[in-house]
Design a protein around this motif. Structure first.
Motif, PDB file in Angstrom:
ATOM      1  N   SER A   1       0.823  -1.202   0.000  1.00  0.00           N
ATOM      2  CA  SER A   1       0.000   0.000   0.000  1.00  0.00           C
ATOM      3  C   SER A   1       0.858   1.253   0.000  1.00  0.00           C
ATOM      4  O   SER A   1       1.985   1.249   0.501  1.00  0.00           O
ATOM      5  CB  SER A   1      -0.880  -0.012   1.255  1.00  0.00           C
ATOM      6  OG  SER A   1      -1.325   1.277   1.595  1.00  0.00           O
ATOM      7  N   GLU A   2       0.282   2.327  -0.537  1.00  0.00           N
ATOM      8  CA  GLU A   2       0.932   3.642  -0.470  1.00  0.00           C
ATOM      9  C   GLU A   2       1.268   4.002   0.978  1.00  0.00           C
ATOM     10  O   GLU A   2       2.259   4.682   1.230  1.00  0.00           O
ATOM     11  CB  GLU A   2      -0.025   4.708  -1.039  1.00  0.00           C
ATOM     12  CG  GLU A   2       0.567   6.104  -1.011  1.00  0.00           C
ATOM     13  CD  GLU A   2      -0.429   7.215  -1.318  1.00  0.00           C
ATOM     14  OE1 GLU A   2      -1.538   6.923  -1.774  1.00  0.00           O
ATOM     15  OE2 GLU A   2      -0.073   8.379  -1.091  1.00  0.00           O
ATOM     16  N   GLU A   3       0.453   3.555   1.896  1.00  0.00           N
ATOM     17  CA  GLU A   3       0.607   3.988   3.291  1.00  0.00           C
ATOM     18  C   GLU A   3       1.509   3.091   4.125  1.00  0.00           C
ATOM     19  O   GLU A   3       1.624   3.293   5.337  1.00  0.00           O
ATOM     20  CB  GLU A   3      -0.774   4.109   3.952  1.00  0.00           C
ATOM     21  CG  GLU A   3      -1.747   5.025   3.219  1.00  0.00           C
ATOM     22  CD  GLU A   3      -1.233   6.453   2.998  1.00  0.00           C
ATOM     23  OE1 GLU A   3      -0.342   6.885   3.765  1.00  0.00           O
ATOM     24  OE2 GLU A   3      -1.694   7.110   2.053  1.00  0.00           O
TER      25      GLU A   3
ATOM     26  N   PHE B   1      -2.638  -1.395  -3.215  1.00  0.00           N
ATOM     27  CA  PHE B   1      -3.647  -0.334  -3.245  1.00  0.00           C
ATOM     28  C   PHE B   1      -3.140   1.030  -2.818  1.00  0.00           C
ATOM     29  O   PHE B   1      -2.165   1.155  -2.092  1.00  0.00           O
ATOM     30  CB  PHE B   1      -4.880  -0.713  -2.416  1.00  0.00           C
ATOM     31  CG  PHE B   1      -4.616  -1.350  -1.078  1.00  0.00           C
ATOM     32  CD1 PHE B   1      -4.302  -0.578   0.021  1.00  0.00           C
ATOM     33  CD2 PHE B   1      -4.707  -2.743  -0.912  1.00  0.00           C
ATOM     34  CE1 PHE B   1      -4.086  -1.173   1.276  1.00  0.00           C
ATOM     35  CE2 PHE B   1      -4.476  -3.345   0.319  1.00  0.00           C
ATOM     36  CZ  PHE B   1      -4.168  -2.554   1.415  1.00  0.00           C
ATOM     37  N   ASP B   2      -3.836   2.024  -3.362  1.00  0.00           N
ATOM     38  CA  ASP B   2      -3.791   3.393  -2.853  1.00  0.00           C
ATOM     39  C   ASP B   2      -5.106   3.508  -2.101  1.00  0.00           C
ATOM     40  O   ASP B   2      -6.161   3.661  -2.719  1.00  0.00           O
ATOM     41  CB  ASP B   2      -3.715   4.381  -4.030  1.00  0.00           C
ATOM     42  CG  ASP B   2      -3.808   5.826  -3.567  1.00  0.00           C
ATOM     43  OD1 ASP B   2      -4.033   6.058  -2.367  1.00  0.00           O
ATOM     44  OD2 ASP B   2      -3.674   6.716  -4.430  1.00  0.00           O
ATOM     45  N   PRO B   3      -5.072   3.342  -0.768  1.00  0.00           N
ATOM     46  CA  PRO B   3      -6.333   3.208  -0.023  1.00  0.00           C
ATOM     47  C   PRO B   3      -7.233   4.431  -0.155  1.00  0.00           C
ATOM     48  O   PRO B   3      -8.452   4.312  -0.233  1.00  0.00           O
ATOM     49  CB  PRO B   3      -5.884   3.005   1.425  1.00  0.00           C
ATOM     50  CG  PRO B   3      -4.436   3.341   1.481  1.00  0.00           C
ATOM     51  CD  PRO B   3      -3.886   3.221   0.092  1.00  0.00           C
ATOM     52  N   LEU B   4      -6.613   5.612  -0.164  1.00  0.00           N
ATOM     53  CA  LEU B   4      -7.400   6.836  -0.276  1.00  0.00           C
ATOM     54  C   LEU B   4      -6.659   7.767  -1.225  1.00  0.00           C
ATOM     55  O   LEU B   4      -5.585   8.265  -0.882  1.00  0.00           O
ATOM     56  CB  LEU B   4      -7.535   7.466   1.132  1.00  0.00           C
ATOM     57  CG  LEU B   4      -8.774   8.292   1.429  1.00  0.00           C
ATOM     58  CD1 LEU B   4      -8.751   9.590   0.674  1.00  0.00           C
ATOM     59  CD2 LEU B   4     -10.072   7.541   1.141  1.00  0.00           C
ATOM     60  N   ASP B   5      -7.197   7.924  -2.405  1.00  0.00           N
ATOM     61  CA  ASP B   5      -6.571   8.788  -3.406  1.00  0.00           C
ATOM     62  C   ASP B   5      -7.262  10.147  -3.413  1.00  0.00           C
ATOM     63  O   ASP B   5      -8.488  10.219  -3.383  1.00  0.00           O
ATOM     64  CB  ASP B   5      -6.686   8.136  -4.799  1.00  0.00           C
ATOM     65  CG  ASP B   5      -6.176   9.055  -5.874  1.00  0.00           C
ATOM     66  OD1 ASP B   5      -4.963   9.300  -5.906  1.00  0.00           O
ATOM     67  OD2 ASP B   5      -6.998   9.551  -6.675  1.00  0.00           O
ATOM     68  N   GLY B   6      -6.430  11.190  -3.461  1.00  0.00           N
ATOM     69  CA  GLY B   6      -6.982  12.547  -3.479  1.00  0.00           C
ATOM     70  C   GLY B   6      -7.080  13.116  -2.078  1.00  0.00           C
ATOM     71  O   GLY B   6      -8.014  13.854  -1.755  1.00  0.00           O
ATOM     72  N   SER B   7      -6.080  12.795  -1.257  1.00  0.00           N
ATOM     73  CA  SER B   7      -6.124  13.185   0.168  1.00  0.00           C
ATOM     74  C   SER B   7      -6.389  14.680   0.385  1.00  0.00           C
ATOM     75  O   SER B   7      -7.034  15.050   1.359  1.00  0.00           O
ATOM     76  CB  SER B   7      -4.813  12.814   0.851  1.00  0.00           C
ATOM     77  OG  SER B   7      -4.597  11.438   0.727  1.00  0.00           O
TER      78      SER B   7
ATOM     79  N   LEU C   1       3.266  10.508  -9.449  1.00  0.00           N
ATOM     80  CA  LEU C   1       2.362   9.397  -9.138  1.00  0.00           C
ATOM     81  C   LEU C   1       3.128   8.091  -9.009  1.00  0.00           C
ATOM     82  O   LEU C   1       4.205   7.919  -9.582  1.00  0.00           O
ATOM     83  CB  LEU C   1       1.279   9.296 -10.210  1.00  0.00           C
ATOM     84  CG  LEU C   1       0.382  10.546 -10.286  1.00  0.00           C
ATOM     85  CD1 LEU C   1      -0.527  10.493 -11.499  1.00  0.00           C
ATOM     86  CD2 LEU C   1      -0.443  10.690  -9.011  1.00  0.00           C
ATOM     87  N   ARG C   2       2.574   7.164  -8.253  1.00  0.00           N
ATOM     88  CA  ARG C   2       3.242   5.894  -7.975  1.00  0.00           C
ATOM     89  C   ARG C   2       2.851   4.850  -9.021  1.00  0.00           C
ATOM     90  O   ARG C   2       1.675   4.708  -9.372  1.00  0.00           O
ATOM     91  CB  ARG C   2       2.878   5.402  -6.564  1.00  0.00           C
ATOM     92  CG  ARG C   2       3.669   6.027  -5.436  1.00  0.00           C
ATOM     93  CD  ARG C   2       3.608   7.535  -5.318  1.00  0.00           C
ATOM     94  NE  ARG C   2       2.276   8.103  -5.222  1.00  0.00           N
ATOM     95  CZ  ARG C   2       1.770   8.684  -4.151  1.00  0.00           C
ATOM     96  NH1 ARG C   2       2.503   8.809  -3.062  1.00  0.00           N
ATOM     97  NH2 ARG C   2       0.554   9.194  -4.159  1.00  0.00           N
ATOM     98  N   LEU C   3       3.876   4.144  -9.514  1.00  0.00           N
ATOM     99  CA  LEU C   3       3.678   3.180 -10.601  1.00  0.00           C
ATOM    100  C   LEU C   3       2.760   2.032 -10.212  1.00  0.00           C
ATOM    101  O   LEU C   3       1.808   1.710 -10.931  1.00  0.00           O
ATOM    102  CB  LEU C   3       5.043   2.625 -11.047  1.00  0.00           C
ATOM    103  CG  LEU C   3       5.011   1.506 -12.094  1.00  0.00           C
ATOM    104  CD1 LEU C   3       4.389   1.973 -13.405  1.00  0.00           C
ATOM    105  CD2 LEU C   3       6.416   0.954 -12.336  1.00  0.00           C
TER     106      LEU C   3
ATOM    107  N   TYR D   1       0.588   1.222  -7.716  1.00  0.00           N
ATOM    108  CA  TYR D   1      -0.797   1.249  -7.219  1.00  0.00           C
ATOM    109  C   TYR D   1      -1.569   2.486  -7.670  1.00  0.00           C
ATOM    110  O   TYR D   1      -2.689   2.711  -7.228  1.00  0.00           O
ATOM    111  CB  TYR D   1      -0.843   1.084  -5.684  1.00  0.00           C
ATOM    112  CG  TYR D   1       0.258   1.835  -4.956  1.00  0.00           C
ATOM    113  CD1 TYR D   1       0.133   3.179  -4.698  1.00  0.00           C
ATOM    114  CD2 TYR D   1       1.413   1.174  -4.539  1.00  0.00           C
ATOM    115  CE1 TYR D   1       1.134   3.869  -4.032  1.00  0.00           C
ATOM    116  CE2 TYR D   1       2.429   1.846  -3.883  1.00  0.00           C
ATOM    117  CZ  TYR D   1       2.283   3.198  -3.634  1.00  0.00           C
ATOM    118  OH  TYR D   1       3.295   3.874  -2.984  1.00  0.00           O
ATOM    119  N   GLU D   2      -0.980   3.315  -8.537  1.00  0.00           N
ATOM    120  CA  GLU D   2      -1.745   4.403  -9.163  1.00  0.00           C
ATOM    121  C   GLU D   2      -1.678   4.249 -10.690  1.00  0.00           C
ATOM    122  O   GLU D   2      -2.693   4.046 -11.358  1.00  0.00           O
ATOM    123  CB  GLU D   2      -1.209   5.779  -8.727  1.00  0.00           C
ATOM    124  CG  GLU D   2      -1.508   6.081  -7.261  1.00  0.00           C
ATOM    125  CD  GLU D   2      -0.969   7.420  -6.764  1.00  0.00           C
ATOM    126  OE1 GLU D   2      -1.675   8.068  -5.977  1.00  0.00           O
ATOM    127  OE2 GLU D   2       0.161   7.803  -7.112  1.00  0.00           O
ATOM    128  N   ALA D   3      -0.453   4.350 -11.250  1.00  0.00           N
ATOM    129  CA  ALA D   3      -0.319   4.362 -12.709  1.00  0.00           C
ATOM    130  C   ALA D   3      -0.702   3.024 -13.348  1.00  0.00           C
ATOM    131  O   ALA D   3      -1.432   2.987 -14.339  1.00  0.00           O
ATOM    132  CB  ALA D   3       1.111   4.742 -13.090  1.00  0.00           C
TER     133      ALA D   3
HETATM  134 MN    MN Z   1      -3.155   8.621  -4.935  1.00  0.00          MN
END
Ligand code: MN
Ligand code: AHG
Ligand code: MN
Length: 337
Positions: free
Chosen positions: A90-92, A112-118, A279-281, A283-285
């Motif tokens: 995860s991103e976190e 996962f990116d659990p919450l995108d657009g923080s 951006l992260r490859l 879990y985002e891209a």
């Molecule tokens: Mn994000």
């Protein structure tokens, strides 16, 4: 009319079409339940005490919001017991989370990116969750979180499923298992996702672009040229007037493109160059690129197809240009010129 629920769609992909395994079907259902739980937490807002800062930083050095941490916990707890996963990233979390020994191990890896657009949480603007599913390679070293990182370092072409939930005026789940893109709407009363759009397609041409214009002076020449040409409108070389939208939640910007076309760019710039992009490859891209390609669009980093990139780090960053195919092709050509 009988509603086509997510459960039914997945059953048909498994039983009738043989596109997914029973474990992958279960995995996606569990992720959808976690997204439902996140949606409920978000919906409570200030009443649920979920807004504001968590008071900690993640591995990327970004301040975590309470909802970043809570969404991460919801996804971990929902997914660790089912026997369908070997590990999650995860991103976190600095390192992958291995499935505890008290539970059976499965053959998939979930990112996962659990919450995108923080930055949009506290202002009541659409946010989301992004996820990507890989197969755990045979014989992967899962003896420690550090060792397990290698198992995740697969190109985006290896994804077996990807999707996002967007928590907007409605909560949607947009999914691909490599058989096109489908969109489900959360029925809040019934408590399940119902198929509301089959065969999502991104038009090849568009008049809408999404980029953070505040970074204009940091961009590379090809992106300056392309955005300049769009701004020149009907009188310029592209001979049409463009409009601009930037939600600053990747999920919401990509969802708009899924709905009516457009081009989204978080390109390389001098501010993010030493990090490799914004951006992260993994879990985002990658999940977004998989979805966009499955919907007939394109996704590159300006020079390469995103899905072909061989990652060397879990939290690797990458420039992202995605959306309507002809526009992505154009700006990618400008990078080669
Ligand atoms: Mn994000
Ligand atoms: P996250 O909230 O997961 O860290 O991701 C935020 C990302 C992405 O959603 C969005 O497109 C971009 O950051 C917004 O960047 P700006 O702040 O430069 O607009
Ligand atoms: Mn995030």
């Amino acid at each position: 009319m009988l509603e086509r629920t997510l459960a039914r769609y997945l059953t048909e992909e498994q039983r009738d079409k043989g596109v997914i395994t029973a474990d992958l079907k279960f995995l996606i259902e569990v992720v959808s339940r976690a997204c439902h739980a996140i949606s409920i937490a978000i919906g409570k807002g200030g009443l649920g005490g979920v807004l504001g800062e968590a008071g900690s930083d993640n591995v990327q050095g970004e301040a975590q919001k309470k909802l970043d941490v809570l969404s991460n916990e919801i996804l971990l707890e929902a997914n660790e017991w089912g026997g369908h996963l070997a590990a999650m990233a995860s991103e976190e979390m600095d390192l992958p989370h291995l499935v505890p020994h008290r539970y059976p191990q499965g053959e998939y890896l979930l990112l996962f990116d659990p919450l995108d657009g923080s930055s949009n949480i506290d202002v009541n603007v659409s946010i989301g969750t992004i996820f990507s599913v890989l197969r755990c390679p045979e014989g992967a070293d899962l003896s420690s979180p550090e060792a397990s990182e290698n198992a995740f370092l697969q190109p985006g072409t290896a994804q077996v499923a990807a999707g996002y939930a967007v928590y907007g005026p409605t909560t949607l789940l947009v999914l691909t298992v490599g058989d096109g893109v489908v969109a489900f709407t959360l029925d809040r009363e019934q408590g399940h996702f119902v198929l509301t759009q089959e065969n999502v397609r991104i038009p090849a041409d568009t008049k809408e672009f999404a980029i953070n214009m505040a970074n204009q002076r940091f961009w590379e020449a090809p992106v300056r040229r392309y955005v300049g040409e769009m701004q020149a409108g009907r009188e310029g070389p592209l001979a049409k007037d463009y409009n601009m939208r930037w939600v600053a939640s990747m999920v919401a910007d990509v969802h708009r493109i899924m709905t009516r076309g457009g081009i989204f760019m978080y390109p390389m710039d001098d501010k993010v160059r030493d990090k490799g992009g914004k951006l992260r490859l993994m879990y985002e891209a990658n999940p977004m690129a998989f979805l966009v390609e499955q919907a007939g669009g394109a996704a590159t980093d300006g020079r390469r197809r995103i899905l072909d990139i061989i990652p060397d780090r879990l939290h690797q960053r990458v420039p992202v240009i995605l959306g309507s195919r002809n526009e992505v092709d154009r700006v990618t050509r400008y990078h080669a010129a």
